[in-house]
Scaffold this active site. Structure first.
Site, mmCIF file in Angstrom:
data_model
loop_
_atom_site.group_PDB
_atom_site.id
_atom_site.type_symbol
_atom_site.label_atom_id
_atom_site.label_comp_id
_atom_site.label_asym_id
_atom_site.label_seq_id
_atom_site.Cartn_x
_atom_site.Cartn_y
_atom_site.Cartn_z
ATOM 1 N N LYS A 53 0.705 -1.198 0.049
ATOM 2 C CA LYS A 53 0.018 0.118 -0.047
ATOM 3 C C LYS A 53 0.969 1.309 0.077
ATOM 4 O O LYS A 53 0.643 2.324 -0.675
ATOM 5 C CB LYS A 53 -1.065 0.117 1.059
ATOM 6 C CG LYS A 53 -2.174 -0.788 0.942
ATOM 7 C CD LYS A 53 -2.923 -1.371 2.223
ATOM 8 C CE LYS A 53 -3.955 -2.494 2.095
ATOM 9 N NZ LYS A 53 -4.635 -2.867 3.208
ATOM 10 N N GLN A 97 -4.733 -1.428 9.551
ATOM 11 C CA GLN A 97 -4.664 -2.652 8.842
ATOM 12 C C GLN A 97 -5.242 -3.734 9.939
ATOM 13 O O GLN A 97 -4.768 -3.950 10.967
ATOM 14 C CB GLN A 97 -3.171 -3.121 8.612
ATOM 15 C CG GLN A 97 -2.759 -4.349 7.905
ATOM 16 C CD GLN A 97 -3.534 -4.368 6.385
ATOM 17 O OE1 GLN A 97 -3.440 -3.462 5.543
ATOM 18 N NE2 GLN A 97 -4.258 -5.476 5.890
ATOM 19 N N ASP A 120 -11.074 2.997 3.660
ATOM 20 C CA ASP A 120 -11.412 1.667 3.803
ATOM 21 C C ASP A 120 -12.985 1.373 3.548
ATOM 22 O O ASP A 120 -13.222 0.149 3.304
ATOM 23 C CB ASP A 120 -10.835 0.857 5.025
ATOM 24 C CG ASP A 120 -9.670 0.132 4.568
ATOM 25 O OD1 ASP A 120 -9.324 -0.297 3.215
ATOM 26 O OD2 ASP A 120 -8.717 -0.531 5.425
#
Ligand code: NDP
Length: 287
Positions: A53, A97, A120
């Site tokens: 990422k 994460q 997200d």
């Protein structure tokens, strides 16, 4: 029949080129898009995802900040960092994460992120907006799948779409996105009685389970578009999906490979959401 391969790397390269142009346009206006990534613990797969990422950000002209905590970190430390990043106007996207260590309340952590920076798309406010058909941040993996379906011109209106897996990060948002496009959607899970019955009538089949090669060619309708979200590591170290690619490719009309399918698209859509967050900030748009 040999299926058309839906190449996630190639599609990502095209989309990331466009993203880099958008990032450059923002920078020219004095705004450098910025994504902050928080990693807690030493899970090797999570460390690789975070590295990819961050690397994806750099290539697209997006600034990235990475905060790494030990597996036994106190949740308060992470909440304090999220609060700091929420208040920092130079940060446009915040990502924690998953999975988090067991002593963390993951839902509380996700809710602590400012919904306007929730790239997200996991914050309840953004989940609700998606469910109402008015999405603000679409969860990256199903968003990437929609782009892949679009890239091969899969007909969505009236199509039978079957999703195997009902997680909050893949299966459920996938169902909402396909429903919004006019598919008739069936969501299967571990308690589904006759999985084959459902998968065999799917024009679009999405596998998001986490079981290596569980969807075999005989479970697929001839000509179907098959999207394999699964990422599984085999004993020999190789990656494979939830779909048995070798038997599926002879039946499906189009299919995504693993690796090189949905995986790169997930990161591409994360970059897309980060840029959208930065563009919205510039436009002064508020919820
Ligand atoms: P979860 O473990 O959260 O969910 C798995 C789902 O599969 C659950 O809904 C579960 O049902 C269902 N399931 C389990 N066994 C069966 C079975 N035998 N038959 C039917 N359904 C079953 O996983 P995620 O959604 O987070 O991830 C799924 C896969 O996708 C994983 O391999 C993961 O690594 C991968 N992934 C890949 C991404 C990418 O970028 N390509 C991004 C995110 C995930 P139940 O709810 O009843 O338990």
């Amino acid at each position: 029949m040999t299926a058309k391969i839906i190449d996630g790397n190639a599609l990502s390269a095209t989309l990331r080129g466009q993203l880099a142009e958008r990032a450059a346009a923002l920078s020219a206006k004095g705004v450098t898009p910025c994504l902050a990534v928080i990693l807690v613990g030493e899970d090797p797969a999570s460390a690789v995802y975070v590295r990819n990422k961050v690397a994806g950000c750099e290539k697209a002209g997006i600034r990235s900040l990475k905060f790494v905590y030990a597996a036994d970190a106190k949740p308060e430390e992470v909440f304090a960092k999220i609060a700091e990043l929420n208040a920092d106007a130079s940060v446009h996207g915040i990502l924690v994460q998953l999975p988090l260590p067991k002593h963390f309340d993951s839902d509380a952590v996700l809710e602590a992120i400012d919904a306007d920076k929730d790239v997200d798309g996991f914050h309840a406010e953004n989940v609700g907006a998606l469910a109402q058909g008015n999405p603000r941040f679409i969860p990256c993996t199903p968003y990437g799948v929609m782009k892949m379906l679009e890239s091969v011109g899969t007909a969505l209106k009236g199509a039978e779409a079957v999703i195997v897996g009902r997680s909050n990060i893949v299966g459920k948002p996938m169902a909402l996105l396909l429903l919004a496009q006019g598919c008739t959607v069936t969501v299967c899970h571990s308690q589904t009685r006759d999985l084959n019955f459902h998968t065999r009538r799917a024009d679009i089949l999405v596998a998001a389970v986490g079981r290596p090669k569980m969807i075999t060619g005989d479970m697929i309708k001839p000509g179907a578009t098959v999207i394999d979200v699964g990422i599984n590591r085999l004993p020999d170290g190789k990656l494979c999906g939830d779909v048995d690619f070798d038997s599926a490719k002879d039946v499906a009309g189009a299919i995504t490979p693993v690796p090189g399918g949905v995986g790169p698209m997930t990161i591409t859509m994360l970059l897309t959401n980060t840029l959208e967050a930065a563009e919205r900030r510039l436009q002064g748009e508020k919820k």
